[in-house]
Every structure is written in structure tokens, then in C-alpha cells.
Design an enzyme around this catalytic site. Structure first.
Site, PDB file in Angstrom:
ATOM      1  N   GLY A  16       0.825  -1.217   0.000  1.00  0.00           N
ATOM      2  CA  GLY A  16       0.000   0.000   0.000  1.00  0.00           C
ATOM      3  C   GLY A  16       0.848   1.251   0.000  1.00  0.00           C
ATOM      4  O   GLY A  16       0.661   2.151   0.814  1.00  0.00           O
ATOM      5  N   ALA A  17       1.812   1.294  -0.941  1.00  0.00           N
ATOM      6  CA  ALA A  17       2.793   2.395  -0.951  1.00  0.00           C
ATOM      7  C   ALA A  17       2.389   3.529  -1.898  1.00  0.00           C
ATOM      8  O   ALA A  17       3.160   4.465  -2.097  1.00  0.00           O
ATOM      9  CB  ALA A  17       4.164   1.844  -1.333  1.00  0.00           C
ATOM     10  N   SER A  18       1.197   3.453  -2.463  1.00  0.00           N
ATOM     11  CA  SER A  18       0.807   4.449  -3.467  1.00  0.00           C
ATOM     12  C   SER A  18       0.309   5.759  -2.875  1.00  0.00           C
ATOM     13  O   SER A  18       0.290   6.785  -3.562  1.00  0.00           O
ATOM     14  CB  SER A  18      -0.291   3.858  -4.349  1.00  0.00           C
ATOM     15  OG  SER A  18      -1.316   3.327  -3.522  1.00  0.00           O
ATOM     16  N   ARG A  19      -0.121   5.711  -1.611  1.00  0.00           N
ATOM     17  CA  ARG A  19      -0.742   6.904  -1.019  1.00  0.00           C
ATOM     18  C   ARG A  19      -0.452   6.960   0.472  1.00  0.00           C
ATOM     19  O   ARG A  19      -0.022   5.980   1.069  1.00  0.00           O
ATOM     20  CB  ARG A  19      -2.270   6.837  -1.168  1.00  0.00           C
ATOM     21  CG  ARG A  19      -2.755   6.822  -2.562  1.00  0.00           C
ATOM     22  CD  ARG A  19      -4.267   6.813  -2.609  1.00  0.00           C
ATOM     23  NE  ARG A  19      -4.838   5.485  -2.534  1.00  0.00           N
ATOM     24  CZ  ARG A  19      -5.838   5.133  -1.714  1.00  0.00           C
ATOM     25  NH1 ARG A  19      -6.353   6.012  -0.893  1.00  0.00           N
ATOM     26  NH2 ARG A  19      -6.314   3.904  -1.726  1.00  0.00           N
ATOM     27  N   ASN A  93       1.465  -2.440   5.500  1.00  0.00           N
ATOM     28  CA  ASN A  93       0.770  -1.150   5.668  1.00  0.00           C
ATOM     29  C   ASN A  93      -0.615  -1.126   5.008  1.00  0.00           C
ATOM     30  O   ASN A  93      -1.513  -0.440   5.480  1.00  0.00           O
ATOM     31  CB  ASN A  93       1.654  -0.042   5.087  1.00  0.00           C
ATOM     32  CG  ASN A  93       0.896   1.262   4.906  1.00  0.00           C
ATOM     33  OD1 ASN A  93       0.688   2.005   5.865  1.00  0.00           O
ATOM     34  ND2 ASN A  93       0.453   1.547   3.692  1.00  0.00           N
ATOM     35  N   TYR A 158     -12.637  -3.459  11.588  1.00  0.00           N
ATOM     36  CA  TYR A 158     -11.305  -2.833  11.512  1.00  0.00           C
ATOM     37  C   TYR A 158     -10.551  -2.981  12.849  1.00  0.00           C
ATOM     38  O   TYR A 158      -9.368  -3.357  12.865  1.00  0.00           O
ATOM     39  CB  TYR A 158     -11.502  -1.359  11.149  1.00  0.00           C
ATOM     40  CG  TYR A 158     -10.248  -0.541  10.962  1.00  0.00           C
ATOM     41  CD1 TYR A 158      -9.512  -0.617   9.782  1.00  0.00           C
ATOM     42  CD2 TYR A 158      -9.815   0.339  11.952  1.00  0.00           C
ATOM     43  CE1 TYR A 158      -8.384   0.161   9.603  1.00  0.00           C
ATOM     44  CE2 TYR A 158      -8.688   1.124  11.773  1.00  0.00           C
ATOM     45  CZ  TYR A 158      -7.973   1.035  10.603  1.00  0.00           C
ATOM     46  OH  TYR A 158      -6.850   1.810  10.418  1.00  0.00           O
ATOM     47  N   LYS A 162      -7.076  -5.073  13.541  1.00  0.00           N
ATOM     48  CA  LYS A 162      -5.862  -4.414  14.064  1.00  0.00           C
ATOM     49  C   LYS A 162      -5.431  -5.021  15.407  1.00  0.00           C
ATOM     50  O   LYS A 162      -4.236  -5.179  15.665  1.00  0.00           O
ATOM     51  CB  LYS A 162      -6.099  -2.906  14.208  1.00  0.00           C
ATOM     52  CG  LYS A 162      -6.295  -2.168  12.874  1.00  0.00           C
ATOM     53  CD  LYS A 162      -5.090  -2.310  11.946  1.00  0.00           C
ATOM     54  CE  LYS A 162      -5.175  -1.365  10.755  1.00  0.00           C
ATOM     55  NZ  LYS A 162      -4.084  -1.566   9.802  1.00  0.00           N
ATOM     56  N   ILE A 191      -4.293  10.408  11.354  1.00  0.00           N
ATOM     57  CA  ILE A 191      -3.256  10.917  10.459  1.00  0.00           C
ATOM     58  C   ILE A 191      -3.933  11.480   9.211  1.00  0.00           C
ATOM     59  O   ILE A 191      -4.934  10.921   8.737  1.00  0.00           O
ATOM     60  CB  ILE A 191      -2.281   9.778  10.053  1.00  0.00           C
ATOM     61  CG1 ILE A 191      -1.780   9.014  11.295  1.00  0.00           C
ATOM     62  CG2 ILE A 191      -1.114  10.320   9.225  1.00  0.00           C
ATOM     63  CD1 ILE A 191      -0.993   9.793  12.317  1.00  0.00           C
TER      64      ILE A 191
HETATM   65  P1  NAP Z   1      -4.958   5.176   2.578  1.00  0.00           P
HETATM   66  O1  NAP Z   1      -4.532   6.570   2.349  1.00  0.00           O
HETATM   67  O2  NAP Z   1      -6.385   4.808   2.448  1.00  0.00           O
HETATM   68  O3  NAP Z   1      -4.044   4.209   1.668  1.00  0.00           O
HETATM   69  C1  NAP Z   1      -4.259   2.833   1.728  1.00  0.00           C
HETATM   70  C2  NAP Z   1      -3.167   2.124   0.968  1.00  0.00           C
HETATM   71  O4  NAP Z   1      -3.450   0.717   1.036  1.00  0.00           O
HETATM   72  C3  NAP Z   1      -3.149   2.502  -0.494  1.00  0.00           C
HETATM   73  O5  NAP Z   1      -1.821   2.508  -0.941  1.00  0.00           O
HETATM   74  C4  NAP Z   1      -3.950   1.386  -1.147  1.00  0.00           C
HETATM   75  O6  NAP Z   1      -3.555   1.122  -2.484  1.00  0.00           O
HETATM   76  C5  NAP Z   1      -3.534   0.210  -0.278  1.00  0.00           C
HETATM   77  N1  NAP Z   1      -4.499  -0.862  -0.387  1.00  0.00           N
HETATM   78  C6  NAP Z   1      -5.814  -0.845  -0.089  1.00  0.00           C
HETATM   79  N2  NAP Z   1      -6.367  -2.040  -0.347  1.00  0.00           N
HETATM   80  C7  NAP Z   1      -5.385  -2.835  -0.816  1.00  0.00           C
HETATM   81  C8  NAP Z   1      -5.327  -4.157  -1.265  1.00  0.00           C
HETATM   82  N3  NAP Z   1      -6.393  -4.956  -1.277  1.00  0.00           N
HETATM   83  N4  NAP Z   1      -4.147  -4.638  -1.693  1.00  0.00           N
HETATM   84  C9  NAP Z   1      -3.052  -3.863  -1.698  1.00  0.00           C
HETATM   85  N5  NAP Z   1      -3.030  -2.587  -1.279  1.00  0.00           N
HETATM   86  C10 NAP Z   1      -4.192  -2.085  -0.863  1.00  0.00           C
HETATM   87  O7  NAP Z   1      -4.555   4.683   4.033  1.00  0.00           O
HETATM   88  P2  NAP Z   1      -3.589   5.354   5.128  1.00  0.00           P
HETATM   89  O8  NAP Z   1      -4.398   6.295   5.929  1.00  0.00           O
HETATM   90  O9  NAP Z   1      -2.313   5.770   4.532  1.00  0.00           O
HETATM   91  O10 NAP Z   1      -3.354   4.067   6.067  1.00  0.00           O
HETATM   92  C11 NAP Z   1      -2.186   3.290   5.999  1.00  0.00           C
HETATM   93  C12 NAP Z   1      -2.162   2.347   7.199  1.00  0.00           C
HETATM   94  O11 NAP Z   1      -2.230   3.098   8.402  1.00  0.00           O
HETATM   95  C13 NAP Z   1      -3.327   1.381   7.242  1.00  0.00           C
HETATM   96  O12 NAP Z   1      -2.878   0.144   7.760  1.00  0.00           O
HETATM   97  C14 NAP Z   1      -4.291   2.014   8.227  1.00  0.00           C
HETATM   98  O13 NAP Z   1      -5.144   1.089   8.811  1.00  0.00           O
HETATM   99  C15 NAP Z   1      -3.305   2.638   9.192  1.00  0.00           C
HETATM  100  N6  NAP Z   1      -3.861   3.740   9.977  1.00  0.00           N
HETATM  101  C16 NAP Z   1      -4.215   4.919   9.377  1.00  0.00           C
HETATM  102  C17 NAP Z   1      -4.708   5.951  10.171  1.00  0.00           C
HETATM  103  C18 NAP Z   1      -5.101   7.283   9.615  1.00  0.00           C
HETATM  104  O14 NAP Z   1      -5.569   8.125  10.404  1.00  0.00           O
HETATM  105  N7  NAP Z   1      -4.955   7.559   8.348  1.00  0.00           N
HETATM  106  C19 NAP Z   1      -4.850   5.753  11.545  1.00  0.00           C
HETATM  107  C20 NAP Z   1      -4.488   4.543  12.096  1.00  0.00           C
HETATM  108  C21 NAP Z   1      -3.978   3.552  11.302  1.00  0.00           C
HETATM  109  P3  NAP Z   1      -4.327   1.776  -3.752  1.00  0.00           P
HETATM  110  O15 NAP Z   1      -3.851   3.181  -3.875  1.00  0.00           O
HETATM  111  O16 NAP Z   1      -3.908   0.924  -4.874  1.00  0.00           O
HETATM  112  O17 NAP Z   1      -5.802   1.681  -3.426  1.00  0.00           O
END
Ligand code: NAP
Length: 251
Positions: A16-19, A93, A158, A162, A191
């Protein structure tokens, strides 16, 4: 060996390194000169990660992988091993949310989150362990969430995934410690990424009221904790969960 050489010899896999947080983690590894494979589900995401590798002039690429599919994981791992060698750093991730109150939660919402957020770490961690054991060195860092401990209405799927991830991490840490392989988790609070973009102004205000640092975190602030756990300097830390939450939950 110079540090830069040591980094270039290490193959890092970031899912999940695209965003968002995953992209920030990939960029932090790229900046230090590691060999890097970052996964995405779309062609555009793959291109973005490949462009990142080119920008930092490192050995690396974007790779299409759906971590919710065993077949996709197996195909991706075969390609990585063939082109780059076995990864000795794995950052789990990639994750999705399918929020709903339990009373209304459909089975597909439960399954999708379990497959993408929990099953995937079983398949991916298992796939990299042999290479790490051979190298007698390895780092697995799993991206959890503050809700693993606090829970959150609308997120039984979720939060369960986790919390499962954190238990998985501690057990794996015990199993692999004698081989020089550590397994740790990082638990972000709120975040600023696409995942939190959908919060209403009201929800955002309610969250910030409980965050002593009074702001959302930045993806780079999560990446900093990941980089430390992935480093050789963190050799004596295993089975830990590092919170990166602005003080939202302490202790
Ligand atoms: P995000 O912006 O929604 O990005 C999600 C990433 O996961 C994207 O790169 C997406 O790829 C990839 N992904 C989703 N489904 C996938 C699949 N089936 N196979 C492969 N890749 C997949 O999420 P984020 O906020 O950066 O979160 C990253 C991590 O941090 C996650 O584990 C999340 O649970 C955790 N987290 C985030 C927060 C927060 O506040 N943001 C808080 C606590 C924990 P595509 O671009 O190809 O869709």
C-alpha cells in the site's frame, strides 16, 4: 561497509505504498537508498511508486498486488524474489475500512477487512520469513491503529483486525527472536490521509478535542517510527507497539 551500501543491499517491501502513510514510508526508505518494492492495486499507483524510485535513483519499483488475494501475493512475491532477491524488511501497511455499526454490517464488509487487513499479514510474513532466517536478519513492521486498543463505534471489523495484528506481531516476535528477526507494530492515531479525508468537520473537531497535540498527524511522522524499528539500531526492540497519536491514548 558504508551505511549507503548497507541500505542498498537490503530489499524492503512496503504494501500500500501508493498513497498516505505507505507512500511516506516508501519515500523515507528511498531517501536512505534502500532497494524498494512498493505495492499498489492500480496501474497509476504502481507508476507513482516507480517514479519515486527513479527520483531517488534507487534500485526499486512499484508492483501491482492485491493483498486481499492469496494468488496475487504469491505472484508478486515470486516476481520480487526473482528480480530483487528476498526482502529482509517487510512493512505491512495496506488496509481498507468498511465502517458500519455491527447491527448493519454486511458479511462482505467484515470479510473484506479481515482479508485485506489481517489475512494478508499471515501470507506476507510467512512468505518473507525463509529469506530473513537465511540472512539471520529481518524486520517486520505492521501498521496497526489506536483503535486496536480503544475500539471505535462503527469499526468492529477494523478494530478486530488491528487487535489481531498486534497479537500476531507479539507471537511472531517470540518465534523469530533467536534468528535476529524482529516484529513490531506502529499504532497511528488520526493521520492526515485519504482514510481520514471523509471525516465530517464535527467528527474532526471531536477527535481534536481528545488529542493533546491538537492536530492530525502527518504520514511522515508515522514513517519516522517505522524507519527506527526497521533499522539495525532497533535490534533489541521486538513485540512492541509504538503509538504515534499526538497523545490521544497514553500508556
Ligand atoms: P490510505 O490513504 O487509504 O491508503 C491505503 C493504501 O493501502 C493505499 O496505498 C492502497 O492502495 C492500499 N491498499 C488498499 N487495499 C489494498 C489491497 N487490497 N491490496 C493492496 N493494497 C491495498 O490509508 P492510510 O491512511 O495511509 O493508512 C495506511 C495504514 O495506516 C493502514 O494500515 C491504516 O489502517 C493505518 N492507519 C491509518 C490511520 C489514519 O488516520 N490515516 C490511523 C491509524 C492507522 P491503492 O492506492 O492501490 O488503493
Amino acid at each position: 561497509m558504508m551505511k549507503s551500501e548497507e541500505y542498498a543491499n537490503k530489499v524492503v517491501l512496503v504494501t500500500g505504498a501508493s498513497r498516505g502513510i505507505g507512500y511516506a514510508i516508501a519515500e523515507a526508505f528511498a531517501r536512505q537508498g534502500y532497494s524498494l518494492v512498493g505495492t499498489a492495486t492500480s496501474h497509476a499507483g504502481v507508476e507513482k511508486i516507480t517514479a519515486l524510485c527513479e527520483r531517488y535513483q534507487i534500485n526499486g519499483t512499484g508492483l501491482r498486488m492485491d493483498v486481499g488475494s492469496i494468488q496475487s501475493i504469491e505472484e508478486g512475491m515470486a516476481l520480487i524474489t526473482q528480480d530483487y532477491g528476498a526482502p529482509t524488511i517487510l512493512i505491512n501497511n495496506a488496509a481498507v475500512v468498511r465502517d458500519n455499526l455491527l447491527l448493519r454490517m454486511r458479511e462482505d464488509e467484515w470479510r473484506t477487512v479481515m482479508q485485506t487487513n489481517l489475512d494478508a499479514i499471515y501470507y506476507l510474513s510467512k512468505a518473507v520469513l525463509k529469506g530473513m532466517a537465511k540472512a539471520r536478519w529481518g524486520r517486520i513492521v505492521n501498521i496497526s491503529s489506536v483503535v486496536a486498543r480503544t475500539g471505535h463505534a462503527g469499526q468492529v471489523n477494523y478494530a478486530a483486525a488491528k487487535a489481531g495484528m498486534e497479537g500476531f506481531t507479539r507471537s511472531l516476535a517470540s518465534e523469530m527472536a533467536s534468528r535476529g528477526i524482529t516484529a513490531n507494530a506502529v499504532a497511528p492515531g488520526f493521520i492526515q490521509t485519504d482514510m481520514t479525508q471523509s471525516l465530517s468537520e464535527l467528527q474532526r473537531e471531536a477527535i481534536l478535542n481528545n488529542v493533546p497535540l491538537k492536530r492530525l498527524g502527518q504520514p511522515q511522522e508515522v514513517a519516522a517510527a517505522v524507519m527506527f524499528l526497521a533499522s539495525s539500531e532497533a535490534a533489541y526492540i521486538t513485540g512492541a507497539t509504538i503509538p504515534v497519536n499526538g497523545g490521544l491514548m497514553m500508556g
